[in-house]
Scaffold this active site. Structure first.
Site, PDB file in Angstrom:
ATOM      1  N   ASP A  48      -3.830  46.279  16.221  1.00  0.00           N
ATOM      2  CA  ASP A  48      -5.096  47.252  16.393  1.00  0.00           C
ATOM      3  C   ASP A  48      -5.577  47.008  17.688  1.00  0.00           C
ATOM      4  O   ASP A  48      -5.369  46.172  18.578  1.00  0.00           O
ATOM      5  CB  ASP A  48      -6.092  46.937  15.499  1.00  0.00           C
ATOM      6  N   HIS A  69      -3.903  42.144  16.162  1.00  0.00           N
ATOM      7  CA  HIS A  69      -4.403  42.804  17.314  1.00  0.00           C
ATOM      8  C   HIS A  69      -3.871  42.553  18.445  1.00  0.00           C
ATOM      9  O   HIS A  69      -3.303  41.679  18.884  1.00  0.00           O
ATOM     10  CB  HIS A  69      -5.849  42.322  17.389  1.00  0.00           C
TER      11      HIS A  69
END
Length: 222
Positions: free
Chosen positions: A42, A185
């Site tokens: 992300d 991430h």
């Protein structure tokens, strides 16, 4: 021993060393894929994206990159790099707000602008959507569906956003079973450092990195 024979043996030794080195450096891959998992990252693209892509491709992995629209618009070359590296690009809203606290029009804007930003940067139209913080409700899901997006949460949280160590991230990935999705991430240095060991762990269990089906939300063969 003649000079010619000695030189020949030296060359053979060098060649053998080169082969051994190449085998050692080869990325970990399962001999047979007994299942697929979804690796997701992300919050990109960012200043860390290029290094992350290098780690993934260097270890034979593909992943889904849930990009924020504002960053895709600001760094279109990085979106193109993600696509060129064989990654799939998804929608992670434009500014990463708490969508469940917004009205329908604001939710629509967040999702629509990200679709436009990714396409404008040279990516395909996203078909997967990850709501920020994993927060969703019926309105968020309905707006995502309006744009042909399947909402994807996760089965395993790496906790990299919470300062998880490299070892902890590797251990989280070790909990994945076929079809499941892990949250990671783009910006996490520890996650990037964990990539080679994640690849080795998956290969040892006969699992491969796959795409996430827009039909089922599960990881499937690329």
């Amino acid at each position: 021993m003649t000079f010619r024979n000695s030189r020949r043996l030296s060359l053979l030794a060098v060649a053998a060393l080169a082969v051994a080195t190449a085998l050692t450096a080869s990325p970990a891959r399962a001999a047979v894929c007994n299942g697929y998992v979804g690796l997701t990252f992300d919050d990109g693209p960012s200043s860390s994206t290029t290094a992350l892509l290098g780690a993934l491709t260097g270890n034979g992995l593909r992943a889904t990159m849930f990009n924020q629209g504002q960053y895709a618009a600001a760094s279109p070359a990085l979106v193109r790099a993600q696509v060129s590296a064989g990654m799939w690009v998804g929608n992670h809203s434009y500014t990463h707000p708490h969508l469940t606290q917004l009205g329908q029009a604001q939710i629509d804007s967040e999702i629509a602008r990200t679709q436009q930003a990714v396409v404008g940067a040279g990516g395909s139209t996203p078909v997967l959507f990850r709501p920020p913080y994993g927060e969703t409700n019926a309105v968020v899901k309905a707006v995502a569906a309006k744009y042909g997006l399947t909402q994807i949460i996760w089965d395993v949280d790496s906790q990299d956003w919470n300062g998880a160590s490299v070892d902890a991230i590797v251990q989280a990935a070790a909990r994945l079973v076929g079809g499941q999705v892990i949250l990671m991430h783009d910006w996490s240095a520890n996650t990037r450092a964990a990539v080679p060991r994640i690849a080795q762990g998956l290969a040892a269990r006969g699992l491969c990195a796959g795409r996430i089906s827009a039909t089922t939300g599960r990881a499937v063969a690329p």
